[in-house]
Design an enzyme around this catalytic site. Structure first.
Site, PDB file in Angstrom:
ATOM      1  CD  GLU A  91      -2.507  -1.065   2.762  1.00 14.82           C
ATOM      2  OE1 GLU A  91      -2.458  -0.050   3.480  1.00 14.82           O
ATOM      3  OE2 GLU A  91      -3.079  -2.107   3.090  1.00 14.82           O
ATOM      4  CB  CYS A 112       2.107   7.071   3.811  1.00 12.95           C
ATOM      5  SG  CYS A 112       2.417   5.774   4.997  1.00 12.95           S
ATOM      6  CB  CYS A 119       5.401  -5.844   9.631  1.00  8.66           C
ATOM      7  SG  CYS A 119       6.611  -5.131  10.769  1.00  8.66           S
ATOM      8  CB  CYS A 123       3.042  -3.455  16.847  1.00 10.29           C
ATOM      9  SG  CYS A 123       4.762  -3.015  16.640  1.00 10.29           S
ATOM     10  CB  CYS A 126       0.264  -2.847  13.669  1.00 11.81           C
ATOM     11  SG  CYS A 126       0.748  -2.477  11.978  1.00 11.81           S
ATOM     12  N   GLY A 179       5.404  -2.527   6.958  1.00  9.70           N
ATOM     13  CA  GLY A 179       6.766  -3.020   7.165  1.00  9.70           C
ATOM     14  C   GLY A 179       7.586  -2.148   8.096  1.00  9.70           C
ATOM     15  CD  GLU A 180      11.120  -0.907  11.827  1.00  8.13           C
ATOM     16  OE1 GLU A 180      10.132  -0.549  12.471  1.00  8.13           O
ATOM     17  OE2 GLU A 180      12.032  -0.126  11.507  1.00  8.13           O
ATOM     18  CB  SER A 211       7.910   5.878  10.882  1.00  6.58           C
ATOM     19  OG  SER A 211       7.286   5.420  12.060  1.00  6.58           O
ATOM     20  CG  HIS A 236       2.859   3.419  19.545  1.00  6.92           C
ATOM     21  ND1 HIS A 236       2.663   4.670  18.988  1.00  6.92           N
ATOM     22  CD2 HIS A 236       3.142   2.607  18.489  1.00  6.92           C
ATOM     23  CE1 HIS A 236       2.803   4.591  17.677  1.00  6.92           C
ATOM     24  NE2 HIS A 236       3.097   3.358  17.347  1.00  6.92           N
ATOM     25  CG  ASN A 310      -7.361   4.654  11.810  1.00  6.86           C
ATOM     26  OD1 ASN A 310      -8.560   4.719  11.563  1.00  6.86           O
ATOM     27  ND2 ASN A 310      -6.465   5.465  11.300  1.00  6.86           N
ATOM     28  CB  CYS A 353       0.444   0.925   7.907  1.00  2.63           C
ATOM     29  SG  CYS A 353       0.897   0.270   9.518  1.00  2.63           S
TER      30      CYS A 353
HETATM   31  N1  SAH Z   1       7.145  -0.134  11.146  1.00  9.87           N
HETATM   32  C1  SAH Z   1       7.300   1.259  11.246  1.00  9.87           C
HETATM   33  C2  SAH Z   1       6.612   2.037  10.143  1.00  9.87           C
HETATM   34  C3  SAH Z   1       5.250   1.575   9.730  1.00  9.87           C
HETATM   35  S1  SAH Z   1       3.949   1.718  10.903  1.00  9.87           S
HETATM   36  C4  SAH Z   1       6.842   1.752  12.591  1.00  9.87           C
HETATM   37  O1  SAH Z   1       6.261   0.974  13.336  1.00  9.87           O
HETATM   38  O2  SAH Z   1       7.125   2.892  12.913  1.00  9.87           O
HETATM   39  C5  SAH Z   1       3.528   3.427  10.786  1.00  9.87           C
HETATM   40  C6  SAH Z   1       2.824   3.973  11.988  1.00  9.87           C
HETATM   41  O3  SAH Z   1       1.434   3.573  12.020  1.00  9.87           O
HETATM   42  C7  SAH Z   1       3.423   3.498  13.295  1.00  9.87           C
HETATM   43  O4  SAH Z   1       3.597   4.568  14.176  1.00  9.87           O
HETATM   44  C8  SAH Z   1       2.380   2.531  13.764  1.00  9.87           C
HETATM   45  O5  SAH Z   1       2.503   2.318  15.113  1.00  9.87           O
HETATM   46  C9  SAH Z   1       1.106   3.200  13.326  1.00  9.87           C
HETATM   47  N2  SAH Z   1      -0.075   2.342  13.356  1.00  9.87           N
HETATM   48  C10 SAH Z   1      -0.145   1.026  13.131  1.00  9.87           C
HETATM   49  N3  SAH Z   1      -1.414   0.573  13.273  1.00  9.87           N
HETATM   50  C11 SAH Z   1      -2.154   1.654  13.582  1.00  9.87           C
HETATM   51  C12 SAH Z   1      -3.539   1.856  13.868  1.00  9.87           C
HETATM   52  N4  SAH Z   1      -4.395   0.847  13.818  1.00  9.87           N
HETATM   53  N5  SAH Z   1      -3.958   3.105  14.161  1.00  9.87           N
HETATM   54  C13 SAH Z   1      -3.100   4.145  14.183  1.00  9.87           C
HETATM   55  N6  SAH Z   1      -1.787   4.028  13.927  1.00  9.87           N
HETATM   56  C14 SAH Z   1      -1.322   2.789  13.631  1.00  9.87           C
HETATM   57 FE1  SF4 Z   2       4.807  -2.661  14.361  1.00 11.38          FE
HETATM   58 FE2  SF4 Z   2       5.357  -0.900  12.415  1.00 11.38          FE
HETATM   59 FE3  SF4 Z   2       5.444  -3.553  11.948  1.00 11.38          FE
HETATM   60 FE4  SF4 Z   2       3.090  -2.360  12.350  1.00 11.38          FE
HETATM   61  S1  SF4 Z   2       4.477  -1.996  10.654  1.00 11.38           S
HETATM   62  S2  SF4 Z   2       3.801  -4.342  13.229  1.00 11.38           S
HETATM   63  S3  SF4 Z   2       3.634  -0.798  13.853  1.00 11.38           S
HETATM   64  S4  SF4 Z   2       6.764  -2.424  13.329  1.00 11.38           S
END
Ligand code: SAH
Ligand code: SF4
Length: 368
Positions: A91, A112, A119, A123, A126, A179-180, A211, A236, A310, A353
């Site tokens: 995406e 973005c 990933c 988390c 996510c 992804g990270e 990020s 977070h 979200n 994401c």
């Molecule tokens: N992996 C990296 C970048 C992608 S995630 C990271 O974790 O930073 C991008 C951002 O979206 C992160 O801050 C993540 O915690 C946040 N995110 C993931 N799921 C979300 C959700 N359901 N609502 C709001 N933010 C979310």
């Molecule tokens: Fe965590 Fe970022 Fe991976 Fe989502 S994309 S699982 S927030 S590291």
């Protein structure tokens, strides 16, 4: 797998052209086709000799992202679901100007982008990590997300276009999609070099935000990269207790290691870091959390972006009420922290994401 042409730097192309006995100006012409005109076929590159086009086609792929699905929110946030050459989905999200976010008031649109399929970091809140990690994106797949959105934009009828007069629509990049990014470090940095280069997409490094969920060693590595990217940390939670509950990565790199790396980054780069803080009801939204968060933010000279959670289908977490978010925001500001409360744009289009991909993959699986 042959190399894709958009995963090579100017220097690498020059070296290759030299071995072919081609003059250097041919590289300039090729780069113009790739990044200024965003050509999708070798045939289109009409000022390159046919024999050279043939040689390029035999040696390299020229992969173009296929638009599988697009959603647009009322506020003109546009979400793109791309299908890659191997069938995987990723995406990108195009977000209209929001001066308070990462850049200056003159910034117009932010894209973005994703860096991996799925990933591995899992988390708990996510969607991207729900089905695990599939693979890293190649350099060209990261670069192509910008070019594909630019192509889409150029093909829009004027009335619908976001900025009818602008040739380019993307002037900010946030690496916050699926992804990270720091787990795909080499491909990420090379892609960003290409996107930054004057011969490439020409996007200023200061307009690129990476990020990360907190890979401390890679943050230290990023600190010594010559390019001045912006850094955002998905925090977070301001204590190990909260972070451990929702982010498994914190077990590997607990807060003292993460903040140590951030401090080093801040010292070397002299740049302000952003701390991302999703507000999740009952998890991290109590006013008690504002104190450790403020202490941390001040120590790192960081600003805080508060983002109401979200909703993700199938996950139990919920977004706190607006008043709770406002109170948390006000309490932080009272503690002298620069904080913004982001009213999520595109919340109605699965903007967090990984959500559109997850939905599409599940629909496909059900229809089989
Ligand atoms: N992996 C990296 C970048 C992608 S995630 C990271 O974790 O930073 C991008 C951002 O979206 C992160 O801050 C993540 O915690 C946040 N995110 C993931 N799921 C979300 C959700 N359901 N609502 C709001 N933010 C979310
Ligand atoms: Fe965590 Fe970022 Fe991976 Fe989502 S994309 S699982 S927030 S590291």
């Amino acid at each position: 797998m042959p190399t894709d042409i958009k995963s090579l730097t100017r220097e690498e192309l020059e070296a290759q052209f030299k071995t072919w006995g081609e003059p250097a100006f041919r590289v300039t012409q090729l780069l113009d086709w790739l990044y200024a005109r965003r050509a999708t076929t070798w045939e289109a590159m009409s000022n390159l000799p046919k024999a050279l086009r043939g040689k390029l086609g035999e040696t390299y792929t020229l992969q173009i992202l296929g638009l599988a699905r697009k959603q647009g929110a009322h506020d003109t946030t546009q979400k793109f679901l791309w299908q890659l050459a191997d069938g995987a989905f990723i995406e990108s999200v195009l977000i209209p100007a929001n001066p308070a976010l990462y850049g200056e008031a003159s910034d117009r649109h932010t894209l973005c982008i994703s860096t991996q399929v799925g990933c591995a970091y899992g988390c708990r809140f996510c969607a991207s990590g729900l089905d695990g990690w599939k693979r890293n994106l190649g350099v060209h797949e990261i670069v192509e997300q910008i070019l594909a959105v630019e192509r889409w934009h150029a093909a829009q009828p004027k009335a619908e276009s976001l900025e009818p007069t602008a040739n380019r629509v993307v002037n900010n990049i946030v690496v916050m999609g699926m992804g990270e990014p720091l787990a795909n470090y080499d491909n990420l940095i090379k892609a960003l070099k290409i996107l930054n280069a004057p011969w490439g997409a020409g996007i200023g490094a200061r307009k690129i935000t990476i990020s990360t969920s907190g890979l401390a060693p890679q943050i230290r590595k990023l600190a010594v990269e010559p390019m001045q990217f912006r850094l955002a940390i998905s925090l977070h939670g301001a204590t190990d207790e909260v972070r451990n509950r929702i982010m498994p990565v914190n077990k590997k790199y607990p807060l003292h290691e993460l903040t140590g790396a951030c401090e080093d980054y801040q010292k070397v780069k002299g740049r302000m870091i952003t701390l991302e803080y999703i507000l999740i009801a009952g998890i991290n939204d109590s006013l008690e959390q504002t104190r450790p968060l403020a202490t941390l933010a001040k120590r790192l000279y960081a600003k805080v972006n508060l983002i109401p959670y979200n909703k993700v289908e199938g996950l139990p977490w919920v977004r706190p009420a607006d008043e709770v978010c406002d109170r948390f925001h006000a309490a932080l500001e009272k503690l002298d922290v620069t904080a913004t409360l982001r009213r999520e744009k595109g919340g109605d289009i699965d903007a967090a994401c990984g959500q559109l991909r997850l939905k599409t993959e599940r629909e496909l699986a059900e229809s089989k």
